[in-house]
Write an enzyme that holds these catalytic residues in place. Structure first.
Site, short mmCIF file in Angstrom:
data_model
loop_
_atom_site.label_atom_id
_atom_site.label_comp_id
_atom_site.label_asym_id
_atom_site.label_seq_id
_atom_site.Cartn_x
_atom_site.Cartn_y
_atom_site.Cartn_z
N ARG A 117 9.85 -30.52 19.43
CA ARG A 117 11.00 -30.08 18.63
C ARG A 117 11.38 -28.72 19.20
NH1 ARG A 117 13.33 -31.16 13.54
NH2 ARG A 117 14.02 -29.32 12.35
N HIS A 140 19.55 -35.23 18.34
CA HIS A 140 18.44 -35.55 17.45
C HIS A 140 18.31 -37.07 17.38
CE1 HIS A 140 15.40 -35.02 14.59
NE2 HIS A 140 16.00 -34.28 13.67
N GLN A 162 16.37 -38.91 14.48
CA GLN A 162 17.11 -38.88 13.22
C GLN A 162 18.17 -39.98 13.21
OE1 GLN A 162 16.82 -36.63 10.36
NE2 GLN A 162 18.01 -38.36 9.60
N ASP A 215 25.80 -32.38 7.11
CA ASP A 215 24.61 -31.60 7.45
C ASP A 215 24.90 -30.14 7.09
OD1 ASP A 215 22.16 -30.83 8.42
OD2 ASP A 215 22.58 -31.29 10.52
N CYS A 260 20.73 -35.45 6.52
CA CYS A 260 19.42 -35.46 7.19
C CYS A 260 18.43 -34.47 6.58
CB CYS A 260 19.60 -35.20 8.69
SG CYS A 260 20.47 -33.67 9.08
N ARG A 299 12.52 -41.87 8.50
CA ARG A 299 12.08 -41.13 9.67
C ARG A 299 10.69 -41.62 10.09
NH1 ARG A 299 13.89 -36.05 10.92
NH2 ARG A 299 12.55 -36.32 12.74
#
Length: 302
Positions: A98, A125, A128, A220, A260, A288
């Site tokens: 990450r 991402h 996701q 988001d 998310c 996830r």
């Protein structure tokens, strides 16, 4: 060595990975397929869902995840990424990272001798996006004749959704103010995928236009990690793009709301929407785990 740095890396496998995630979630997949496998998990950014889902995912698949903060690694003190990649490849079966900069993940994968999985970068991402599409398929049964709209800042999550939606036969629109559009290179590839799959992509600052005939409304946070210096300007520019019930009412009957997480209630989304009956954010968060277990199976299984 095959790695997952972008949705583009799984262009041909997207449907397979989502279907595998459905099987894994239903308990219909092989038991403990990653027994004896080890995943190094490098975090340059803090995380809740990414860290826990990969750690638990490896455990449930029979393997082990090793959490590595960038502060714990010599990479955080200036060791070249090349050396980190080469050394970790001798110890583990895969690397999840990450990261702040996408180019660092690309370099890590270039020199790694084991698969590298992106848990987020400033550009994309992909994990996701896989969890999001798993959630949409669970809710609607298929992607056929479905349209998703991303509202707000055209960020890394938006970029990955733009790539994955057309691959699954979905139309996608993005509602964002000028200056907050998705990455130009990503958008170019997404339009190519849309042309190949007879789907449409629309980018506009007109919310009414892009929310027409939409089944999924997605947003988001306005201020992501690293954007704190722009907080006041971002909040001002994006204020008209808050997802509230009035905006949800423009979408199709039966439309769902997605985010998310983490979320700021009263900013990018009103509390009545995110906590309301149309919200599927906790199913999305749970997925996830299942989507990433499918990714781990795909990349680390012998």
């Amino acid at each position: 060595m095959d790695s997952l740095l972008s949705v583009c890396d799984i262009k041909e496998e997207v449907s397979y990975i989502i279907d595998l995630a459905i099987k894994i979630k239903a308990g219909e997949a092989e038991d403990k397929p990653l027994k004896g496998k080890t995943l190094a998990m490098i975090f340059q950014k803090s995380s809740t869902r990414t860290r826990v889902s990969f750690d638990v995912g490896m455990y449930q698949l029979g393997g082990r995840g090793i959490f590595l903060s960038s502060n714990d690694l010599q990479m955080g003190r200036g060791e070249p990424i090349l050396d980190t990649a080469k050394v970790l490849s001798r110890f583990v079966d895969g690397i999840m990272i990450r990261a702040i900069e996408h180019r660092d993940v690309v370099e890590l994968a270039k020199y790694s001798e084991v698969p590298v999985i992106s848990g987020l970068t400033n550009l994309e991402h992909p994990c996701q996006a896989l969890a999001d599409m798993l959630t949409i398929k669970e809710h609607f049964g298929s992607f056929e004749n479905k349209k998703i709209c991303f509202v707000g800042d055209g960020n890394n999550v938006c970029n990955s959704l733009l790539l994955i939606a057309p691959l699954l036969g979905m139309d996608m629109s993005v509602a964002c103010p000028k200056g907050y559009e998705p990455d130009e290179d990503i958008l170019k590839i997404a339009n190519e995928y849309a042309n190949e799959n007879n789907t449409e992509i629309t980018i506009s600052d007109d919310i009414d236009v892009v929310l027409s005939n939409v089944d999924v409304v997605y947003t988001d946070v306005w201020v992501s990690m690293g954007d704190e210096a722009e907080k006041a300007q971002r909040e001002k520019d994006l204020a008209p793009y808050q997802v509230n019930q009035q905006l949800m009412d423009i979408a199709n009957e039966g439309a769902i709301f997605m985010h998310c997480l983490p979320a700021v209630r009263g900013q990018e989304v009103s509390a009545d929407v995110i906590d309301g009956s149309q919200s599927v954010i906790y199913d999305q968060a749970e997925n996830r785990l299942h989507a990433q277990k499918a990714v781990l199976y795909h990349y680390l299984k012998d």
